[in-house]
Each structure stands twice: as structure tokens, then as C-alpha cells.
Design a protein around this motif. Structure first.
Motif, PDB file in Angstrom:
ATOM      1  N   GLY A  87       0.822  -1.204   0.000  1.00  0.00           N
ATOM      2  CA  GLY A  87       0.000   0.000   0.000  1.00  0.00           C
ATOM      3  C   GLY A  87       0.855   1.253   0.000  1.00  0.00           C
ATOM      4  O   GLY A  87       2.019   1.225   0.416  1.00  0.00           O
ATOM      5  N   HIS A  88       0.260   2.342  -0.458  1.00  0.00           N
ATOM      6  CA  HIS A  88       0.954   3.638  -0.481  1.00  0.00           C
ATOM      7  C   HIS A  88       1.012   4.250   0.911  1.00  0.00           C
ATOM      8  O   HIS A  88       0.139   4.022   1.746  1.00  0.00           O
ATOM      9  CB  HIS A  88       0.220   4.616  -1.406  1.00  0.00           C
ATOM     10  N   ARG A  89       2.026   5.089   1.128  1.00  0.00           N
ATOM     11  CA  ARG A  89       2.171   5.807   2.403  1.00  0.00           C
ATOM     12  C   ARG A  89       1.915   7.295   2.268  1.00  0.00           C
ATOM     13  O   ARG A  89       1.677   7.964   3.268  1.00  0.00           O
ATOM     14  CB  ARG A  89       3.582   5.602   2.965  1.00  0.00           C
ATOM     15  N   THR A  90       2.010   7.853   1.042  1.00  0.00           N
ATOM     16  CA  THR A  90       1.895   9.309   0.915  1.00  0.00           C
ATOM     17  C   THR A  90       0.891   9.764  -0.129  1.00  0.00           C
ATOM     18  O   THR A  90       0.533  10.935  -0.147  1.00  0.00           O
ATOM     19  CB  THR A  90       3.272   9.936   0.578  1.00  0.00           C
ATOM     20  N   THR A  91       0.457   8.888  -1.009  1.00  0.00           N
ATOM     21  CA  THR A  91      -0.487   9.286  -2.053  1.00  0.00           C
ATOM     22  C   THR A  91      -1.656   8.301  -2.092  1.00  0.00           C
ATOM     23  O   THR A  91      -1.640   7.278  -1.425  1.00  0.00           O
ATOM     24  CB  THR A  91       0.191   9.305  -3.442  1.00  0.00           C
ATOM     25  N   TYR A  92      -2.654   8.632  -2.896  1.00  0.00           N
ATOM     26  CA  TYR A  92      -3.818   7.783  -3.103  1.00  0.00           C
ATOM     27  C   TYR A  92      -4.441   7.315  -1.793  1.00  0.00           C
ATOM     28  O   TYR A  92      -4.701   6.135  -1.590  1.00  0.00           O
ATOM     29  CB  TYR A  92      -3.478   6.613  -4.050  1.00  0.00           C
ATOM     30  N   GLY A  93      -4.664   8.276  -0.920  1.00  0.00           N
ATOM     31  CA  GLY A  93      -5.303   7.986   0.353  1.00  0.00           C
ATOM     32  C   GLY A  93      -4.339   7.510   1.417  1.00  0.00           C
ATOM     33  O   GLY A  93      -4.714   7.397   2.579  1.00  0.00           O
ATOM     34  N   ALA A  94      -3.107   7.214   1.036  1.00  0.00           N
ATOM     35  CA  ALA A  94      -2.053   6.787   1.964  1.00  0.00           C
ATOM     36  C   ALA A  94      -2.547   5.749   2.967  1.00  0.00           C
ATOM     37  O   ALA A  94      -2.421   5.927   4.175  1.00  0.00           O
ATOM     38  CB  ALA A  94      -1.452   8.001   2.674  1.00  0.00           C
ATOM     39  N   PRO A  95      -3.085   4.606   2.499  1.00  0.00           N
ATOM     40  CA  PRO A  95      -3.645   3.637   3.429  1.00  0.00           C
ATOM     41  C   PRO A  95      -2.627   3.065   4.414  1.00  0.00           C
ATOM     42  O   PRO A  95      -2.989   2.715   5.535  1.00  0.00           O
ATOM     43  CB  PRO A  95      -4.197   2.540   2.515  1.00  0.00           C
ATOM     44  N   PHE A  96      -1.361   2.986   4.016  1.00  0.00           N
ATOM     45  CA  PHE A  96      -0.338   2.420   4.900  1.00  0.00           C
ATOM     46  C   PHE A  96       0.607   3.496   5.445  1.00  0.00           C
ATOM     47  O   PHE A  96       1.736   3.217   5.811  1.00  0.00           O
ATOM     48  CB  PHE A  96       0.459   1.340   4.173  1.00  0.00           C
ATOM     49  N   GLN A  97       0.130   4.724   5.527  1.00  0.00           N
ATOM     50  CA  GLN A  97       0.976   5.836   5.976  1.00  0.00           C
ATOM     51  C   GLN A  97       1.653   5.555   7.317  1.00  0.00           C
ATOM     52  O   GLN A  97       2.817   5.843   7.510  1.00  0.00           O
ATOM     53  CB  GLN A  97       0.167   7.127   6.080  1.00  0.00           C
ATOM     54  N   ASN A  98       0.914   4.994   8.254  1.00  0.00           N
ATOM     55  CA  ASN A  98       1.449   4.784   9.607  1.00  0.00           C
ATOM     56  C   ASN A  98       1.778   3.328   9.897  1.00  0.00           C
ATOM     57  O   ASN A  98       1.827   2.920  11.064  1.00  0.00           O
ATOM     58  CB  ASN A  98       0.451   5.320  10.633  1.00  0.00           C
ATOM     59  N   CYS A 148       6.585   1.748   0.947  1.00  0.00           N
ATOM     60  CA  CYS A 148       7.847   2.460   0.775  1.00  0.00           C
ATOM     61  C   CYS A 148       8.285   3.087   2.092  1.00  0.00           C
ATOM     62  O   CYS A 148       7.467   3.448   2.933  1.00  0.00           O
ATOM     63  CB  CYS A 148       7.707   3.539  -0.297  1.00  0.00           C
ATOM     64  N   HIS A 149       9.602   3.232   2.230  1.00  0.00           N
ATOM     65  CA  HIS A 149      10.166   3.799   3.455  1.00  0.00           C
ATOM     66  C   HIS A 149      11.450   4.527   3.095  1.00  0.00           C
ATOM     67  O   HIS A 149      12.193   4.041   2.243  1.00  0.00           O
ATOM     68  CB  HIS A 149      10.449   2.673   4.454  1.00  0.00           C
ATOM     69  N   PRO A 150      11.750   5.632   3.734  1.00  0.00           N
ATOM     70  CA  PRO A 150      10.901   6.391   4.650  1.00  0.00           C
ATOM     71  C   PRO A 150       9.801   7.135   3.886  1.00  0.00           C
ATOM     72  O   PRO A 150       9.715   7.031   2.656  1.00  0.00           O
ATOM     73  CB  PRO A 150      11.884   7.369   5.295  1.00  0.00           C
ATOM     74  N   LEU A 151       8.974   7.867   4.619  1.00  0.00           N
ATOM     75  CA  LEU A 151       7.927   8.648   3.960  1.00  0.00           C
ATOM     76  C   LEU A 151       8.549   9.516   2.870  1.00  0.00           C
ATOM     77  O   LEU A 151       9.650  10.049   3.042  1.00  0.00           O
ATOM     78  CB  LEU A 151       7.204   9.548   4.965  1.00  0.00           C
ATOM     79  N   TYR A 152       7.858   9.640   1.745  1.00  0.00           N
ATOM     80  CA  TYR A 152       8.279  10.463   0.599  1.00  0.00           C
ATOM     81  C   TYR A 152       9.515   9.916  -0.107  1.00  0.00           C
ATOM     82  O   TYR A 152      10.204  10.636  -0.812  1.00  0.00           O
ATOM     83  CB  TYR A 152       8.495  11.926   1.011  1.00  0.00           C
ATOM     84  N   SER A 153       9.807   8.629   0.085  1.00  0.00           N
ATOM     85  CA  SER A 153      10.957   8.011  -0.565  1.00  0.00           C
ATOM     86  C   SER A 153      10.593   6.573  -0.922  1.00  0.00           C
ATOM     87  O   SER A 153       9.746   5.961  -0.280  1.00  0.00           O
ATOM     88  CB  SER A 153      12.162   8.004   0.384  1.00  0.00           C
ATOM     89  N   ALA A 154      11.246   6.041  -1.931  1.00  0.00           N
ATOM     90  CA  ALA A 154      11.061   4.635  -2.290  1.00  0.00           C
ATOM     91  C   ALA A 154      12.377   3.880  -2.171  1.00  0.00           C
ATOM     92  O   ALA A 154      12.552   2.814  -2.750  1.00  0.00           O
ATOM     93  CB  ALA A 154      10.508   4.526  -3.712  1.00  0.00           C
ATOM     94  N   ALA A 155      13.316   4.411  -1.388  1.00  0.00           N
ATOM     95  CA  ALA A 155      14.637   3.811  -1.254  1.00  0.00           C
ATOM     96  C   ALA A 155      14.602   2.454  -0.569  1.00  0.00           C
ATOM     97  O   ALA A 155      15.392   1.568  -0.890  1.00  0.00           O
ATOM     98  CB  ALA A 155      15.558   4.755  -0.480  1.00  0.00           C
ATOM     99  N   GLU A 156      13.694   2.299   0.382  1.00  0.00           N
ATOM    100  CA  GLU A 156      13.599   1.063   1.146  1.00  0.00           C
ATOM    101  C   GLU A 156      12.131   0.674   1.275  1.00  0.00           C
ATOM    102  O   GLU A 156      11.251   1.378   0.780  1.00  0.00           O
ATOM    103  CB  GLU A 156      14.202   1.251   2.545  1.00  0.00           C
ATOM    104  N   ARG A 157      11.884  -0.430   1.975  1.00  0.00           N
ATOM    105  CA  ARG A 157      10.517  -0.876   2.262  1.00  0.00           C
ATOM    106  C   ARG A 157      10.388  -1.142   3.753  1.00  0.00           C
ATOM    107  O   ARG A 157      11.310  -1.689   4.371  1.00  0.00           O
ATOM    108  CB  ARG A 157      10.170  -2.171   1.517  1.00  0.00           C
ATOM    109  N   VAL A 158       9.260  -0.750   4.304  1.00  0.00           N
ATOM    110  CA  VAL A 158       8.916  -1.170   5.661  1.00  0.00           C
ATOM    111  C   VAL A 158       8.047  -2.404   5.492  1.00  0.00           C
ATOM    112  O   VAL A 158       7.099  -2.410   4.703  1.00  0.00           O
ATOM    113  CB  VAL A 158       8.226  -0.056   6.480  1.00  0.00           C
TER     114      VAL A 158
END
Length: 174
Positions: A87-98, A148-158
Motif C-alpha cells: 500500500g501507499h504511504r503518501t499518495t492515493y489515500g495513503a492507506p499504509f501511511q502509519n 515504501c520507506h521512509p515517507l516520501y521516498s522509495a529507497a527502502e521498504r517497511v
């Protein structure tokens, strides 16, 4: 990103409503646990972080605009092996933001047309964005959530790992 988030959130909200409708009247292939990419397959509920989202089969860009997506190469929730949902963390409703706020023991519920599968969080890891070892089966029914992790980046995954603790026979409810 600042100007895009409200637009993408609106798009995701519309898509979620369509997925809800589709999940409550699923095609036979979904009931047989043979979904096609784009099919609504489940609702994921994570009370600890306020998530209640409809899940689509697939993880390509178009799928994840609708909401969290099930990796088609993994078993469906409730089946033996490691099932995976992104799931996305920052866009499209950010369902997995937290998602990184989850703790060991937190509950993750996956409501599907043929039952509800309840999981408990085992652990959280930060991994390289190409690490496929996280998908390995463990000898029990496991759910892996990724973003994606950290927020606003796709460098890693949580990555959140959760073990199935029970199955309930109830059907999906709004």
C-alpha cells in the motif's frame, strides 16, 4: 507532492467505493479464490493505525491507486504460505501511511467473501527495495504488509510480518 495528494486522495476514495460495491457482489472467480488483476478481493482492517481499506488483486501502479494491492504471485490471505499486500504511504489515500507504528501483537484482520482471517503482528523490518527474501514461506499462514520507506521516498521498504491466529466464517460486512 503537496498539490497532488488531495487529488490522489479523491481518486482513491472514489476507487474504494467501487471496490466496496464489487466485494459485496463478487464474481464467481473471486468466490473460488481465483481473482483476476483489478478484482476487489478483501477488506483489510488494522485498528491500531485506523486502517479500513478495500484490497485489490495486483500491485501495479493502476491497482495501487485504488487501494492496497495483493501481490498475485503470493497465496491469498488464509491460504498456506506468505500472503503479501502492498500500500501507499503518501499518495492515493495513503492507506499504509502509519504502518511503521504497528507493534508486536497488534491485530490485522482481512475480511474476504469466504471468511475473515485474523493475524497478529510478529515484527517489523526495514529492507532494501529489492529484497525478495521477505516473501519466503515460514511453515505457517503469514501475512506480509509492505510500503515504501521512509515517507516520501522509495529507497527502502517497511515490512510488517503477521501470523494468522484464527479464521472466522463470517462474510465481509460494511
Amino acid at each position: 507532492l503537496v498539490w497532488q495528494e488531495p487529488v490522489s486522495a479523491f481518486v482513491a476514495q472514489r476507487e474504494q467505493a467501487a471496490l466496496e460495491d464489487a466485494l459485496f457482489d463478487p464474481p464467481e472467480r473471486v468466490l473460488r479464490r481465483e481473482p483476476l488483476e483489478g478484482d476487489a478481493i478483501a477488506r483489510i482492517v488494522i485498528p491500531a493505525i485506523g486502517v479500513s481499506e478495500y484490497v485489490v488483486e495486483g500491485t501495479d501502479t493502476g491497482d495501487l491507486r485504488k487501494g492496497p494491492g495483493h501481490y498475485p504471485a503470493t497465496p491469498l490471505p488464509g491460504d498456506p504460505g506468505t500472503s503479501a499486500i502492498a500500500g501507499h504511504r503518501t499518495t492515493y489515500g495513503a492507506p499504509f501511511q502509519n504502518i511503521d507504528d504497528l507493534k508486536q501483537g497488534d491485530v490485522v484482520r482481512v475480511d474476504m467473501p469466504d471468511g475473515t482471517f485474523v493475524y497478529r503482528v510478529e515484527r517489523i523490518r526495514i529492507v532494501d527495495d529489492q529484497d525478495l527474501a521477505v516473501l519466503r514461506p515460514r511453515g505457517y499462514k503469514r501475512l506480509m504488509l509492505s510500503a515504501c520507506h521512509p515517507l516520501y521516498s522509495a529507497a527502502e521498504r517497511v515490512i510488517v510480518f503477521a501470523q494468522q491466529v484464527r479464521r472466522e466464517s463470517s462474510r465481509v460486512r460494511p
